[in-house]
Scaffold this motif. Structure first.
Motif, PDB file in Angstrom:
ATOM      1  N   ALA A  82       0.919  -1.360   0.057  1.00 17.71           N
ATOM      2  CA  ALA A  82       0.091   0.039  -0.021  1.00 17.71           C
ATOM      3  C   ALA A  82       1.042   1.275   0.102  1.00 17.71           C
ATOM      4  CB  ALA A  82      -0.973  -0.175   1.204  1.00 17.71           C
ATOM      5  N   ILE A  83       0.900   2.213  -0.960  1.00 22.86           N
ATOM      6  CA  ILE A  83       1.365   3.554  -1.182  1.00 22.86           C
ATOM      7  C   ILE A  83       0.429   4.513  -0.879  1.00 22.86           C
ATOM      8  CG2 ILE A  83       3.017   4.919  -2.585  1.00 22.86           C
ATOM      9  CD1 ILE A  83       3.248   2.057  -4.099  1.00 22.86           C
ATOM     10  N   ARG A  84       0.732   5.561   0.414  1.00 20.84           N
ATOM     11  CA  ARG A  84      -0.140   6.410   0.407  1.00 20.84           C
ATOM     12  C   ARG A  84       0.636   7.767   0.932  1.00 20.84           C
ATOM     13  NH1 ARG A  84      -3.745   4.835   5.268  1.00 20.84           N
ATOM     14  NH2 ARG A  84      -5.457   6.105   4.200  1.00 20.84           N
ATOM     15  N   PHE A  85      -0.383   8.952   1.030  1.00 17.85           N
ATOM     16  CA  PHE A  85       0.393  10.028   1.843  1.00 17.85           C
ATOM     17  C   PHE A  85       1.316  10.739   0.965  1.00 17.85           C
ATOM     18  CE2 PHE A  85      -1.408   7.755   5.494  1.00 17.85           C
ATOM     19  CZ  PHE A  85      -2.608   8.370   5.645  1.00 17.85           C
ATOM     20  N   SER A 136      -0.527   9.317  -4.665  1.00 21.40           N
ATOM     21  CA  SER A 136       1.039   9.015  -4.741  1.00 21.40           C
ATOM     22  C   SER A 136       1.216   9.045  -5.764  1.00 21.40           C
ATOM     23  CB  SER A 136       1.303   7.702  -3.891  1.00 21.40           C
ATOM     24  OG  SER A 136       0.885   7.924  -2.348  1.00 21.40           O
ATOM     25  N   SER A 137       2.535   8.843  -6.251  1.00 16.00           N
ATOM     26  CA  SER A 137       3.168   8.749  -7.511  1.00 16.00           C
ATOM     27  C   SER A 137       4.308   7.935  -7.724  1.00 16.00           C
ATOM     28  CB  SER A 137       3.722  10.196  -7.918  1.00 16.00           C
ATOM     29  OG  SER A 137       4.460  10.649  -7.109  1.00 16.00           O
ATOM     30  N   THR A 145      -0.576   9.443  -9.906  1.00 13.37           N
ATOM     31  CA  THR A 145      -0.035   8.839 -11.047  1.00 13.37           C
ATOM     32  C   THR A 145       0.869   7.957 -10.685  1.00 13.37           C
ATOM     33  OG1 THR A 145       0.008  11.631 -11.221  1.00 13.37           O
ATOM     34  CG2 THR A 145       1.445  10.312 -12.620  1.00 13.37           C
ATOM     35  N   VAL A 146       0.629   6.890 -11.755  1.00 14.79           N
ATOM     36  CA  VAL A 146       1.572   5.738 -11.763  1.00 14.79           C
ATOM     37  C   VAL A 146       1.996   5.630 -13.097  1.00 14.79           C
ATOM     38  CG1 VAL A 146       1.231   3.433 -11.219  1.00 14.79           C
ATOM     39  CG2 VAL A 146      -0.512   4.649 -10.127  1.00 14.79           C
ATOM     40  N   THR A 178      -3.951   8.738 -12.966  1.00 10.62           N
ATOM     41  CA  THR A 178      -3.414   8.791 -14.323  1.00 10.62           C
ATOM     42  C   THR A 178      -2.527   7.821 -14.299  1.00 10.62           C
ATOM     43  OG1 THR A 178      -3.710  11.082 -14.620  1.00 10.62           O
ATOM     44  CG2 THR A 178      -2.160   9.893 -16.103  1.00 10.62           C
ATOM     45  N   PHE A 179      -2.248   6.886 -15.512  1.00 12.34           N
ATOM     46  CA  PHE A 179      -1.427   5.769 -15.480  1.00 12.34           C
ATOM     47  C   PHE A 179      -0.726   5.872 -16.841  1.00 12.34           C
ATOM     48  CE2 PHE A 179      -3.739   3.363 -12.026  1.00 12.34           C
ATOM     49  CZ  PHE A 179      -3.012   2.572 -11.871  1.00 12.34           C
TER      50      PHE A 179
END
Length: 207
Positions: free
Chosen positions: A69-72, A101-102, A128-129, A154-155
């Motif tokens: 999990a990627i957050r904040f 996150s990005s 944004t990934v 956005t991917f």
């Protein structure tokens, strides 16, 4: 040891903080406050490379990002890593959950992850990934078996293969490949989206 996240990054780590060469497994989280990142909880911007993130899960119901999990506002680099056989239960992101996150994800295999809602491989919210040379295959979800991009996400897909993913929820959103909704966008370059059950891509108020 089934008693929370295996690895936690939540102290403003940057790219010089490197997790390399480890197998991250057997993480188990439960409850709302613990419901993120059974394998890796990433709230900063480290480098994760040459790792295996496998067999992490949520009990008893579900959570976000069983694998990672990627957050904040986190912007980790995840490279040369396997994210496999993680189970997210009733929420989003069997392999990876990304929120506000990005991350950059390169040379990664995301396979055989499952969740009962959306995004068997990856689910995102307002993020944004960037995916470079990534394989997403044999992931399972009610919708968006490979990717579920939601709410202003956005991917960027560069040399990505999304194949043999499954959507099991027959409600008109049964995209085994990609489901993107609510002002999300997908940019695809030199990539393959093939043999996912249901539709390959569903645009439900995305771009």
């Amino acid at each position: 040891n089934q008693s929370g996240s295996v690895v936690v990054f939540d102290n403003n780590e940057n790219s010089s903080a490197v997790l390399a060469g480890f197998t991250i497994t057997n993480g188990a989280c439960s409850g709302y406050l613990e419901g993120y990142g059974a394998g890796i909880k990433c709230y900063s911007s480290p480098t994760i490379k040459n790792c295996i993130v496998k067999n992490n899960f949520f009990v008893p119901a579900g959570g976000y990002g069983a694998g990672i999990a990627i957050r904040f506002g986190g912007s980790p680099l995840i490279i040369n890593t396997l994210i496999v056989q993680n189970y997210g239960g009733q929420e989003l992101g069997g392999g990876i959950w990304i929120e506000d996150s990005s991350p950059v994800i390169e040379k990664v295999i995301i396979s055989e992850n499952s969740v009962l809602t959306g995004g068997g491989g990856i689910a995102s919210l307002n993020s944004t990934v960037t995916l470079n040379n990534v394989l997403l295959n044999n992931n399972n979800a009610n919708s968006g078996g490979g990717i579920h991009a939601d709410a202003n996400s956005t991917f960027y897909l560069n040399h990505v293969t999304i194949a043999d993913n499954n959507s099991i929820y027959q409600n008109g959103f049964e995209s085994g490949g990609i489901l993107h909704t609510t002002n999300s966008s997908i940019f695809i370059n030199n990539s393959i989206i093939w043999n996912n059950n249901g539709s390959q891509i569903i645009d439900n108020v995305g771009n």
